[in-house]
Design an enzyme around this catalytic site. Structure first.
Site, PDB file in Angstrom:
ATOM      1  NE  ARG A   1      -3.705   0.004   2.635  1.00  0.00           N
ATOM      2  CZ  ARG A   1      -5.066   0.124   2.131  1.00  0.00           C
ATOM      3  NH1 ARG A   1      -5.110   1.395   1.562  1.00  0.00           N
ATOM      4  NH2 ARG A   1      -5.752  -0.990   2.069  1.00  0.00           N
TER       5      ARG A   1
ATOM      6  CD  GLU B   1     -25.990   0.732 -25.872  1.00  0.00           C
ATOM      7  OE1 GLU B   1     -24.833   0.869 -26.080  1.00  0.00           O
ATOM      8  OE2 GLU B   1     -26.788   1.655 -25.828  1.00  0.00           O
TER       9      GLU B   1
END
Length: 497
Positions: free
Chosen positions: A132, A153
């Site tokens: 991190r 779509e």
């Protein structure tokens, strides 16, 4: 052979049904399994721990760049036309669009310890497996209404490619052959399409079979988003449990780290709580906003040109600087003293990587990066458009265009907005961050442009000073020469007398 093919079809259908059944169980668990007070306590506890951020200097590029790719936001364009132009393949971490295919710990410790770029559809929970303090995150968000349309779509577009087959049996048989032959990753293995496409594919075949049984005449209508004889209508799609789990508020859940692909223990329970009790969504939204605050870059799909320019100046400029510095350091290390065998191997690996890095970063500037991007995006869009057109021909007369969207009723649009209330708020917040980042970038560019004229003026001033000294020197020399000439002439005159 018939028995074998039939077996394949049954297995494929059973697999799809099992996947959908699991999703239904996640979205609609039994009411007795979820208690509001328990949910509220769990979600608040998770949010509280998530809001405690140890991110420092979030706007400075660190060793690893994590591109959190929210589906249908244009991230593929950024990957191919920006990131692949900056990072060599040697610096790309194993591509992960499904957490089951990638172990970050193994990649960093063994297979690619020096990888610098991770591009994935995984959610923010992937950070729990990354270093991190050495990781920067970037992402792009899109208008939630447009993203729902695009997901609908694209699911149909990819599913329609399989309609060249006579039935699902042929599809499953051919898919198995292609996977074993190519050994690559198909759309059917990428989250969330590995759920959405098989669901839509099965639906398309079902509707086509129904048309064949019924026979002509066919009455399709003029609304491509409501041609139920050919494709699943949009109004049916948005209320289906699969869409509720994977599509609606998808950006918020992905940025927060709570998708059904999450690495967080207990993520499924937290998702069930938030989906069941929508009032708890505010805690997830708060976490998602905090995640955006800590990111190196947040782009907006609709502000395409501005987003691309800012990416090049904010991210691209730092990547170029970082990789060039790495190349220089590696080159310098070659001139150092001898090492042991193990050290030599490490240096050799770095040298191989740096030579590839140099090919990518040598002479690269932000301006050249933007020029390369413009050329790349034009070619990429052309190929995508051709593929989309070919795919949608198989479900003609349904055709998803901007004009066709005009026929979608306002009531349906309002339903989409309601179902994506968290994403609507997160999108607004992302636009605020984008505007702030854009202003900072413009100010830096303005300051940079002001520094250049100042340096130019200083250089001109120094040149003027040099010429002044030269003119004085020439003047003194001429004066001395004239005096010497006059003096010499007088002496000659006296000698003649």
């Amino acid at each position: 052979m018939v028995t074998s093919c039939g077996h394949l079809c049954v297995c494929g259908c059973i697999y799809t049904s099992i996947c959908l059944h699991i999703l239904l169980e996640v979205v609609y668990p039994s009411s007795s399994a979820i208690d509001f007070e328990h949910c509220k306590s769990s979600v608040k506890q998770w949010a509280s721990s998530s809001l405690h951020s140890d991110t420092k200097d979030g706007h400075i590029l660190k060793d690893l760049l994590f591109f959190l790719h929210v589906p249908r936001t244009g991230g593929r364009t950024y990957f191919h036309c920006f990131l692949k132009k900056l990072y060599s393949s040697a610096l790309e971490c194993p591509r992960s669009y499904d957490k089951l295919r990638f172990d970050p710990g193994f990649a960093f410790l063994c297979s690619k310890p020096d990888c610098r770029l991770l591009v994935t559809h995984d959610d923010y929970s992937m950070m729990s497996k990354l270093p991190r303090e050495k990781t920067s995150v970037v992402t792009i968000l899109r208008n939630p209404i447009e993203r729902v349309f695009s997901a609908y779509e694209f699911s149909i577009e990819v599913a329609a490619r399989f309609l060249v087959h006579p039935n699902l049996t042929s599809v499953i048989k051919m898919s198995g052959r292609l996977r074993s032959k190519n050994g690559g990753i198909s759309t059917l293995e990428i989250w969330p399409w590995k759920y959405l496409v098989p669901w839509m594919r099965e639906d398309l075949f079902s509707r086509r079979d129904a048309r064949k049984r019924r026979g002509p005449p066919y009455f399709y209508g003029n609304d491509s988003y409501n041609m139920e004889e050919i494709v699943m209508p949009l109004h049916e799609y948005i209320h289906h449990p699969v869409a509720l789990d994977l599509v609606h508020n998808g950006a918020t859940f992905q940025v927060a780290g709570l998708t059904n692909n999450s690495n967080i223990k207990g993520a499924h329970e937290l998702r069930q709580c938030v989906i069941t009790y929508q009032i708890l969504g505010k805690y997830v939204l708060e976490v998602a906003k905090k995640r955006l605050d800590d990111m190196l870059y947040v782009g907006i799909t609709e502000d395409h040109r501005e987003s691309a320019t800012m990416f090049a100046n904010v991210v691209g400029a730092q990547v170029i600087s970082q990789l060039m510095a790495t190349t220089v350091n590696d080159s310098t290390s070659e001139q150092g003293p001898s090492f042991s065998d193990s050290s030599t191997d490490t240096i050799h690996d770095q040298d191989n990587s740096s030579s590839t890095v140099e090919a990518k970063s040598e002479n690269m500037t932000v301006g050249k990066l933007m020029d390369t991007y413009e050329t790349c995006i034009s070619s990429l869009r052309s190929s995508q458009s051709q593929r989309r057109t070919a795919s949608l021909k198989r479900i003609s007369p349904a055709n998803f265009t901007k004009e066709a969207r005009q026929h979608v009723p306002d009531t349906l649009l309002k339903e989409i907005i309601s179902l994506n209330s968290l994403d609507i708020e997160l999108y607004k917040y992302a636009k605020e961050i984008f505007q702030k980042q854009h202003q900072i970038m413009e100010q830096k560019l303005l300051d940079s442009n002001q520094v250049k004229p100042a340096k130019w003026n200083m250089m001109l001033s120094s040149i003027d000073s040099a010429w002044t000294v030269f003119y004085i020197f020439v003047f003194v020399f001429l004066l001395f020469f004239i005096c010497f000439y006059v003096s010499a002439k007088r002496r000659i005159s006296k000698l003649k007398v």
